[in-house]
Motif scaffolding. Structure first.
Motif, PDB file in Angstrom:
ATOM      1  N   PRO A 173     -31.135  51.605 -24.109  1.00  0.00           N
ATOM      2  CA  PRO A 173     -29.906  52.104 -24.726  1.00  0.00           C
ATOM      3  C   PRO A 173     -28.877  51.013 -25.017  1.00  0.00           C
ATOM      4  CG  PRO A 173     -30.590  53.579 -22.976  1.00  0.00           C
ATOM      5  CD  PRO A 173     -31.495  52.380 -22.898  1.00  0.00           C
ATOM      6  N   GLU A 174     -28.903  49.919 -24.259  1.00  0.00           N
ATOM      7  CA  GLU A 174     -27.936  48.854 -24.497  1.00  0.00           C
ATOM      8  C   GLU A 174     -28.141  48.177 -25.856  1.00  0.00           C
ATOM      9  OE1 GLU A 174     -25.214  48.111 -22.779  1.00  0.00           O
ATOM     10  OE2 GLU A 174     -25.744  49.842 -21.538  1.00  0.00           O
ATOM     11  N   SER A 175     -29.328  48.335 -26.436  1.00  0.00           N
ATOM     12  CA  SER A 175     -29.592  47.715 -27.738  1.00  0.00           C
ATOM     13  C   SER A 175     -29.167  48.591 -28.913  1.00  0.00           C
ATOM     14  CB  SER A 175     -31.081  47.374 -27.861  1.00  0.00           C
ATOM     15  OG  SER A 175     -31.856  48.555 -27.932  1.00  0.00           O
ATOM     16  N   VAL A 176     -28.775  49.838 -28.646  1.00  0.00           N
ATOM     17  CA  VAL A 176     -28.353  50.753 -29.713  1.00  0.00           C
ATOM     18  C   VAL A 176     -27.030  50.286 -30.282  1.00  0.00           C
ATOM     19  CG1 VAL A 176     -27.688  53.127 -30.232  1.00  0.00           C
ATOM     20  CG2 VAL A 176     -29.601  52.671 -28.677  1.00  0.00           C
ATOM     21  N   VAL A 226     -37.690  50.542 -33.083  1.00  0.00           N
ATOM     22  CA  VAL A 226     -37.184  51.636 -32.253  1.00  0.00           C
ATOM     23  C   VAL A 226     -36.381  51.012 -31.117  1.00  0.00           C
ATOM     24  CG1 VAL A 226     -37.770  53.628 -30.834  1.00  0.00           C
ATOM     25  CG2 VAL A 226     -39.183  53.057 -32.833  1.00  0.00           C
ATOM     26  N   ARG A 227     -35.102  51.292 -31.099  1.00  0.00           N
ATOM     27  CA  ARG A 227     -34.232  50.688 -30.080  1.00  0.00           C
ATOM     28  C   ARG A 227     -34.231  51.503 -28.782  1.00  0.00           C
ATOM     29  NH1 ARG A 227     -31.787  46.858 -33.390  1.00  0.00           N
ATOM     30  NH2 ARG A 227     -30.703  47.594 -35.256  1.00  0.00           N
ATOM     31  N   ALA A 228     -34.254  52.832 -28.906  1.00  0.00           N
ATOM     32  CA  ALA A 228     -34.226  53.713 -27.739  1.00  0.00           C
ATOM     33  C   ALA A 228     -34.751  55.062 -28.181  1.00  0.00           C
ATOM     34  CB  ALA A 228     -32.808  53.836 -27.177  1.00  0.00           C
ATOM     35  N   LEU A 229     -35.045  55.913 -27.217  1.00  0.00           N
ATOM     36  CA  LEU A 229     -35.443  57.280 -27.569  1.00  0.00           C
ATOM     37  C   LEU A 229     -35.004  58.231 -26.478  1.00  0.00           C
ATOM     38  CD1 LEU A 229     -38.123  58.595 -25.959  1.00  0.00           C
ATOM     39  CD2 LEU A 229     -39.317  56.880 -27.303  1.00  0.00           C
ATOM     40  N   ARG A 254     -28.206  60.197 -23.182  1.00  0.00           N
ATOM     41  CA  ARG A 254     -28.853  59.332 -22.187  1.00  0.00           C
ATOM     42  C   ARG A 254     -29.498  58.110 -22.841  1.00  0.00           C
ATOM     43  NH1 ARG A 254     -32.562  63.610 -19.089  1.00  0.00           N
ATOM     44  NH2 ARG A 254     -33.035  61.826 -17.744  1.00  0.00           N
ATOM     45  N   ALA A 255     -29.647  58.144 -24.175  1.00  0.00           N
ATOM     46  CA  ALA A 255     -30.219  57.014 -24.905  1.00  0.00           C
ATOM     47  C   ALA A 255     -29.142  56.177 -25.585  1.00  0.00           C
ATOM     48  CB  ALA A 255     -31.222  57.522 -25.943  1.00  0.00           C
TER      49      ALA A 255
END
Length: 359
Positions: free
Chosen positions: A172-175, A248-251, A265-266
């Motif tokens: 999530p920090e990369s979003v 895909v950064r997070a899911l 949460r993402a």
């Protein structure tokens, strides 16, 4: 010895337990991967992680979950071979959120009266779920609980362990602002919200009503629609992540709490997810339950997945590549929103339009 009370007389049949183990061996073996060491029946399951030596910084990822009161629907319908798929899905989809590959799975079956055939049906579903997730079923426990559970009652718990290389982990920090939200279709309610669904759709209904085909459920009965198994997204999503590195950064796995309480949460604390309502179809069973409960749109969105089993947060420059890779993997996708500046919350555009999807 005339006053002797045996374990079997107390309600626990160890011979039937041994028969149950024999009945499930074939299913278990079908899930094995090359890394499995030994066989079921030992005190612990063994699994080689030699492949981790090729990773820069391997991390083990674990998850545990159950199926909840959906089991009551299975018991009413007399169909026990799909709830095992739900069990694996709830665990494997969770650890997939880090980008991890599920490696192995363990189950715990608590049952009022042990019957080898009934356990074999349940474990057959667990085995099918493991095959769909690509993980090995390397152990578990069957516990007979006379005097604690009714003879026909049972409960399930699952435990999954996977692995991910830290540099490739979804985080999530990369979003960042501008990222695209791509939703993957669910098969129905999956395994969440069933206490509400049963209250408004099952309680007080006759068996005939619950088993009758209904037009609003596309010809399925209420019980059949509610028992549709949870989708397992591991193989297609990992294929997409491999085909589109860094895209895909997070899911988010949309489970209990719905979109409102899982998509956040993402996210990190500097962004919000802005979801466009009406950009994906709501499954007939979700609308049926929400109508029966007279749920507001906001309440529906924080109770059920409402048609989105997973939401991928994707680099906008690679969104089309991700969609193409998803299609190649057999996934139906929808662009359902975007990431905006914020504080780690989920917000909605087009409020009132949840059911307004038009293909």
């Amino acid at each position: 010895m005339e006053n002797q009370v045996t374990y079997a007389q107390a309600g626990v049949d160890t011979a039937e337990g041994a028969r149950a183990v024999d009945a499930i061996k074939g299913v278990v073996h079908e899930t094995y991967r090359p890394e499995v060491v030994g066989d079921i029946g030992g005190f612990g399951g063994l699994f080689s992680i030699a492949a981790a030596k090729d990773m820069a910084d391997p991390l083990l990822v674990s998850g545990t979950d159950g199926v909840g009161t959906k089991l009551k629907v299975a018991q009413m319908l007399g169909q026990h071979s799909t709830v095992g798929i739900d069990l694996v899905a709830m665990c494997a989809n969770d650890i997939l959120a880090t980008g991890a590959e599920p490696l192995f799975f363990l189950d715990y079956v608590a049952i009022g009266k042990l019957r080898a055939e009934a356990v074999a049906d349940i474990v057959a579903g667990i085995g099918e779920g493991c095959k769909q997730a690509g993980c090995a079923l390397i152990g578990g426990e069957m516990a007979e609980h006379p005097g604690v559970m009714d003879p026909d009652d049972y409960d399930l718990s699952g435990f999954c362990v996977g692995i991910v290389d830290r540099p490739k982990m979804l985080d999530p920090e990369s979003v960042r602002e501008g990222d695209v939200l791509i939703g993957l279709a669910s098969s129905g309610l999956h395994s969440n919200g069933y206490s509400l669904a049963r209250k408004v759709c099952v309680e007080g209904k006759t068996p005939e009503e619950l088993r009758a085909p209904r037009e609003e459920l596309e010809g399925r009965s209420v019980l059949e629609a509610l028992l549709t198994p949870t989708r397992i997204y591991v193989k297609p999503v990992r294929a997409v992540v491999g085909a589109c590195p860094g895209a895909v950064r997070a899911l988010a796995h949309i489970t209990g709490g719905g979109i409102s309480e899982n998509l956040n949460r993402a996210l990190n604390e500097g962004v919000d997810a802005e979801v466009d309502l009406g950009t994906w179809p709501v499954p007939s069973v979700a609308r049926y339950v929400c109508d029966a409960a007279h749920l507001s749109e906001a309440e529906a969105l924080k109770t059920f997945n409402m048609g989105l089993g997973l939401v991928l947060i994707v680099d906008p420059a690679q969104a089309e590549d991700v969609e193409a890779a998803c299609a190649a993997a057999g996934e139906t996708t929808y662009r359902v929103g975007r990431v905006v500046s914020g504080t780690g919350e989920v917000q909605y555009a087009n409020e009132g339009g949840l059911y307004g999807f038009s293909a």
